[in-house]
Design an enzyme around this catalytic site. Structure first.
Site, mmCIF file in Angstrom:
data_model
loop_
_atom_site.group_PDB
_atom_site.id
_atom_site.type_symbol
_atom_site.label_atom_id
_atom_site.label_comp_id
_atom_site.label_asym_id
_atom_site.label_seq_id
_atom_site.Cartn_x
_atom_site.Cartn_y
_atom_site.Cartn_z
ATOM 1 N N SER A 149 -16.609 57.811 27.599
ATOM 2 C CA SER A 149 -15.463 57.673 26.817
ATOM 3 C C SER A 149 -14.861 59.088 26.048
ATOM 4 C CB SER A 149 -15.550 56.691 25.608
ATOM 5 O OG SER A 149 -14.505 56.213 24.866
ATOM 6 N N ASP A 226 -12.038 46.711 31.034
ATOM 7 C CA ASP A 226 -12.242 47.657 29.691
ATOM 8 C C ASP A 226 -10.940 47.597 28.983
ATOM 9 O OD1 ASP A 226 -12.075 49.994 28.048
ATOM 10 O OD2 ASP A 226 -13.374 51.262 29.384
ATOM 11 N N HIS A 260 -16.186 48.089 28.071
ATOM 12 C CA HIS A 260 -16.595 49.775 27.756
ATOM 13 C C HIS A 260 -17.705 49.965 27.195
ATOM 14 C CE1 HIS A 260 -14.177 53.504 27.080
ATOM 15 N NE2 HIS A 260 -14.757 53.450 25.727
#
Length: 282
Positions: A149, A226, A260
């Protein structure tokens, strides 16, 4: 540079440790995690740096990813720093989860009051590797980087801004084009100011367009479910298009049903460590 050991736990024949030190770049005490595989007892090993995502500390990756088994198997030292300076008493540093504490975005801030402490880019690319090289059995010529991320963004920009420094790079669900997404706009405006031309120096999609270093093979895994992919925070398509245009090889895997979280990371961590070991142990 004095290191204070916070913890040490045997894991897959090696040792998972956490240390604290006083950072020159960040002007505060910082913790980092380091996994020393069994091979490190008798030889210098390659170093693989992991950069975590928003809100994380040095703990998330070492306790949730399961990285140690593959790192032990391939003889890699894995270093996981924190994601921002801590306890700097800057007004507003704890006001939101996506800016300030836990959200350093791996840039060197130029805006007051952040520019004194928020220098995570220099910390990760210069100060921390120097500290690791001086204190642990690592081969400074063999290093790679990966992340998740915000940390995936960090890994990509560190590799693209330092041609030849890292043997390989990979990312899980990276923020690929921060100048165009809400997280990136908020962070860059705060740390770098309103001049958007300065933002491009920390945007992987922008950096790829001007990359002229040695070939670098990039691996990216992205969960198809996600929420941050669907709401436009990650923008991998922009990065892939830029890489294709520059003929930079990217393996991009859209993983059906994954989100995620660290459950996603844990599923594919062995693939990523294998990817890096291929280059680090060559």
């Amino acid at each position: 540079m004095e290191l204070k050991q916070i913890s040490s736990n045997k894991c897959f024949g090696g040792l998972q440790k956490v240390f604290e030190h006083s950072s020159v770049e960040l002007k505060c005490k910082m913790k980092f995690a380091i996994y020393l595989p069994p091979q490190a007892e008798s030889a210098k090993c390659p170093a693989l740096y992991w950069l975590s995502g928003l809100t994380c500390t040095e703990q998330n990756f070492i306790s949730k990813s399961g990285c140690q088994q593959a790192a032990s198997e391939h003889g890699l030292v894995v270093i996981a720093p924190d994601t921002s300076p801590r306890g700097c008493n800057i007004k507003g540093e704890d006001d939101s989860w996506d800016f300030g504490t836990g959200a350093g975005f791996f840039v060197n801030a130029t805006e007051d009051p952040w520019n004194t402490n928020y220098r995570m880019y220099s910390y990760v690319t210069e100060e921390l590797p120097q500290l690791i090289n001086a204190n642990f059995p690592v081969d400074p010529q063999r290093i790679s980087i990966f992340g998740h991320s915000m940390g995936g963004h960090g890994a990509l920009i560190c590799a693209l801004k330092n041609p030849g420094k890292y043997r390989s790079v990979s990312a899980f669900a990276p923020i690929c084009n921060p100048v165009l997404c809400p997280w990136g706009k908020k962070a860059f405006n705060g740390y770098l100011g309103p001049d958007q031309s300065k933002w491009k120096a920390y945007d992987a999609t922008c950096l790829v367009k001007s990359y002229s270093g040695p070939q670098i093979d990039i691996l990216i895994d992205q969960g198809k479910d996600d929420e941050f992919l669907s709401n436009g925070q990650l923008l991998p398509d922009n990065f892939i298009a830029a890489c294709t245009e520059k003929k930079i090889p990217v393996v991009f895997r859209l993983q059906e049903g994954y989100d995620h979280s660290y459950y996603f990371i844990a599923t594919f961590i062995t693939d990523h460590i294998r990817h890096h070991a291929k280059y680090l142990n060559a």
